[in-house]
Design a protein around this motif. Structure first.
Motif, PDB file in Angstrom:
ATOM      1  N   SER A 191      43.476   3.944   9.842  1.00 46.11           N
ATOM      2  CA  SER A 191      43.437   4.398   8.343  1.00 46.11           C
ATOM      3  C   SER A 191      42.894   5.963   8.748  1.00 46.11           C
ATOM      4  O   SER A 191      42.443   6.418   9.738  1.00 46.11           O
ATOM      5  CB  SER A 191      42.844   3.688   7.481  1.00 46.11           C
ATOM      6  N   ASN A 192      43.247   6.887   7.529  1.00 48.66           N
ATOM      7  CA  ASN A 192      42.738   8.145   7.811  1.00 48.66           C
ATOM      8  C   ASN A 192      41.315   8.105   7.198  1.00 48.66           C
ATOM      9  O   ASN A 192      40.629   9.344   7.297  1.00 48.66           O
ATOM     10  CB  ASN A 192      43.453   8.725   6.686  1.00 48.66           C
ATOM     11  N   ASP A 193      40.609   7.143   6.766  1.00 44.96           N
ATOM     12  CA  ASP A 193      39.125   6.971   6.464  1.00 44.96           C
ATOM     13  C   ASP A 193      38.336   6.709   7.455  1.00 44.96           C
ATOM     14  O   ASP A 193      37.778   5.552   7.893  1.00 44.96           O
ATOM     15  CB  ASP A 193      39.224   6.133   5.179  1.00 44.96           C
ATOM     16  N   TYR A 194      37.579   7.741   8.287  1.00 46.14           N
ATOM     17  CA  TYR A 194      36.868   7.377   9.374  1.00 46.14           C
ATOM     18  C   TYR A 194      35.367   6.720   8.901  1.00 46.14           C
ATOM     19  O   TYR A 194      34.756   6.437   9.739  1.00 46.14           O
ATOM     20  CB  TYR A 194      36.631   8.726  10.028  1.00 46.14           C
ATOM     21  N   GLY A 195      35.211   6.684   7.595  1.00 48.50           N
ATOM     22  CA  GLY A 195      33.939   5.876   7.307  1.00 48.50           C
ATOM     23  C   GLY A 195      34.131   4.605   7.273  1.00 48.50           C
ATOM     24  O   GLY A 195      32.882   3.984   6.722  1.00 48.50           O
ATOM     25  N   ASP A 196      35.103   3.686   7.301  1.00 49.49           N
ATOM     26  CA  ASP A 196      35.240   2.480   7.360  1.00 49.49           C
ATOM     27  C   ASP A 196      34.474   1.660   8.133  1.00 49.49           C
ATOM     28  O   ASP A 196      34.454   2.127   9.523  1.00 49.49           O
ATOM     29  CB  ASP A 196      36.964   1.970   7.341  1.00 49.49           C
ATOM     30  N   SER A 197      33.783   0.819   7.862  1.00 47.80           N
ATOM     31  CA  SER A 197      33.046  -0.201   8.872  1.00 47.80           C
ATOM     32  C   SER A 197      33.563  -1.637   8.474  1.00 47.80           C
ATOM     33  O   SER A 197      34.015  -1.816   7.542  1.00 47.80           O
ATOM     34  CB  SER A 197      31.443  -0.194   8.289  1.00 47.80           C
ATOM     35  N   TYR A 198      33.438  -2.469   9.683  1.00 50.18           N
ATOM     36  CA  TYR A 198      33.950  -3.770   9.744  1.00 50.18           C
ATOM     37  C   TYR A 198      33.051  -4.743  10.330  1.00 50.18           C
ATOM     38  O   TYR A 198      32.141  -4.799  11.163  1.00 50.18           O
ATOM     39  CB  TYR A 198      35.221  -3.996  10.600  1.00 50.18           C
ATOM     40  N   SER A 199      33.138  -5.986   9.671  1.00 54.17           N
ATOM     41  CA  SER A 199      32.232  -7.179  10.162  1.00 54.17           C
ATOM     42  C   SER A 199      32.774  -8.492  10.093  1.00 54.17           C
ATOM     43  O   SER A 199      33.873  -8.490   9.436  1.00 54.17           O
ATOM     44  CB  SER A 199      30.830  -7.218   9.110  1.00 54.17           C
ATOM     45  N   CYS A 200      32.270  -9.524  10.616  1.00 54.22           N
ATOM     46  CA  CYS A 200      33.184 -10.701  10.751  1.00 54.22           C
ATOM     47  C   CYS A 200      31.810 -11.892  10.574  1.00 54.22           C
ATOM     48  O   CYS A 200      30.740 -11.691  10.993  1.00 54.22           O
ATOM     49  CB  CYS A 200      33.803 -11.004  12.277  1.00 54.22           C
ATOM     50  N   ALA A 201      32.584 -12.953   9.975  1.00 55.80           N
ATOM     51  CA  ALA A 201      31.706 -14.176  10.240  1.00 55.80           C
ATOM     52  C   ALA A 201      32.674 -15.443   9.998  1.00 55.80           C
ATOM     53  O   ALA A 201      33.877 -15.232  10.373  1.00 55.80           O
ATOM     54  CB  ALA A 201      31.015 -14.086   8.789  1.00 55.80           C
ATOM     55  N   VAL A 202      32.009 -16.654  10.189  1.00 56.93           N
ATOM     56  CA  VAL A 202      32.816 -17.796  10.035  1.00 56.93           C
ATOM     57  C   VAL A 202      32.641 -18.577   8.773  1.00 56.93           C
ATOM     58  O   VAL A 202      31.541 -18.528   8.161  1.00 56.93           O
ATOM     59  CB  VAL A 202      32.615 -18.807  10.984  1.00 56.93           C
ATOM     60  N   LYS A 203      33.669 -18.986   8.087  1.00 60.24           N
ATOM     61  CA  LYS A 203      33.725 -19.926   6.998  1.00 60.24           C
ATOM     62  C   LYS A 203      32.578 -20.941   6.972  1.00 60.24           C
ATOM     63  O   LYS A 203      32.346 -21.670   7.903  1.00 60.24           O
ATOM     64  CB  LYS A 203      34.900 -20.392   6.562  1.00 60.24           C
TER      65      LYS A 203
END
Length: 413
Positions: free
Chosen positions: A193-205
């Protein structure tokens, strides 16, 4: 060998993916000593709870006198995990029948990664420690972004240092603290995306509170919130500081704390239930703190932080800090003949390993640094006419109700 007089017990153990058999022989009609573990290895998440189980047998004429789990053994000497300070308040032993045992470890740490074994003693013999037990590996989540260079699309991988024992886990993906998607695969593809401020994280249900640290989709600077402590237990009537650090890719226009059990996030400073008891002592950027004074039991809840910019708001899916508020009570149990053990109990384990203070007839028994009185237990004469109370150092005004003569003479558990 006369097979009519013997029996063979087969214990199947998986070692490095290869089936191996341990043979234990005995006379028909007898039950020999043996321990069989449910799992040879377990991979569990940091911060979660794990159950390590086994089944054991012994001759019917033997009486079991002691059972224990241990993780270290030197020259035949083992230490019961329930007595190990490293596992204080985190270990429990459970059983469903007379021939099984389960070791439960809560709030798992990476240092808990080791091999665990079960041992039992009868009035005739003791089970040894040479056979392998269950190897526990404790891991956290990390998000890996590939490729590293600029690309029209990237693959996010939710990785662990071992393969989770949880069968068929469902992976949850978060973008800027907001639930985004679910997948049976630990890998997920996103378009740049054009938004360079995005952060991502993961987990399990099922373990959403144990999500990975947020990583930046592009570059090194992106939106994120990190809580200093995930759980806090403090005394009713005291003051607590709940803190976090946050990074905003764009200039922040507002930020506030809220209770997660509210249908919509509501700034605690405007909540009538906290009137005059809430303030934000932190700086505008960097560390942010929530201070609640004159704590009440109904303040027990999960608290989360959020911030806004002109075109962005941090999501509300991530768990925050869970606060538990407790009072002090003195529990009385029989000790040696003519004595009682007094225990200063709480509904949760107080944060930061407090020093306890004991009072006899309203008078402090000794200096709080004294080894004799700094723990949460005290042994007294059961027929004493005195009253006893307990408190925590630096919170002497929040002492427990006193236990009096009648309770010392007649209390039973």
């Amino acid at each position: 060998m006369n097979l009519s007089n013997t029996s063979i017990t087969l214990s199947l153990i998986m070692v490095s993916g290869i089936d191996q058999l341990h043979f234990v022989s005995g006379v028909v009609g007898e039950s020999c000593m043996n321990v069989t573990y449910t799992h040879q290895s377990i991979c569990a998440l940091k911060g979660s709870t794990v159950d390590i189980s086994c089944f054991y047998t012994h001759p019917s004429w033997h009486n079991v006198t002691e059972v224990s789990w241990f993780s270290k053994w030197e020259s035949g000497v083992t230490t019961d995990l329930s007595l190990n300070p490293e596992y204080a308040d985190r270990v429990e032993y459970h059983r469903q029948t007379e021939k099984d045992s389960t070791l439960r470890i809560t709030d798992l740490r990476e240092s808990d990664s080791t091999e665990y074994k079960f041992r039992f003693t009868t009035d005739e013999a003791r089970w040894g420690y040479s056979f392998p037990g269950t190897t526990l590996s404790v891991t956290g989540f990390q998000v890996e972004v590939t490729p590293k260079w600029r690309s029209e699309s990237k693959t996010l991988s939710c990785i662990t240092t071992c393969t989770l024992s949880n069968p068929n886990p469902i992976y949850i993906w978060y973008k800027n603290g907001q639930h985004r998607d679910e997948s049976t695969s630990p890998q997920y593809k996103y378009s740049v995306s054009n938004d360079y401020g995005d952060s991502y994280s993961c987990a399990v249900k099922g373990h959403e509170d144990l999500h990975s640290p947020a990583v930046c989709f592009q570059g090194q600077s992106c939106n994120r919130v990190t809580y200093t402590k995930r759980r806090i237990c403090v005394l009713k009537g005291s003051t607590v500081d709940i803190s976090c650090t946050y990074v905003s890719y764009y200039s922040t226009t507002s930020s506030f704390w809220f209770r997660s059990d509210k249908s919509t996030p509501e700034d605690l400073t405007t909540d009538p239930g906290y009137a005059g008891r809430v303030e934000y002592p932190g700086t505008y950027r960097g560390p942010s703190s929530l201070r609640i004074t004159d704590l009440r039991e109904e303040d027990s809840a999960e608290y989360r932080f959020t911030f806004k910019t002109d075109n962005f708001e941090w999501g509300h899916s991530f768990p925050g800090t869970t606060l538990s508020v407790t009072g002090l009570q003195v529990k009385v149990t029989p000790a040696a003949e003519g004595q009682k053990t007094l225990t200063c109990i709480t509904t949760c384990t107080l944060t930061d390993n407090p020093t306890y203070i004991w009072y006899k007839n309203g008078q402090c028994l000794d200096e709080p640094t004294s080894q004799q009185y700094s723990s949460n237990t005290l042994v007294v004469l059961g027929h004493s006419v005195d009253s006893y109370s307990c408190a925590v150092e630096h919170h002497e005004d929040l002492h427990s109700p006193a236990v009096c003569k009648y309770e010392l003479k007649n209390y039973s558990t």
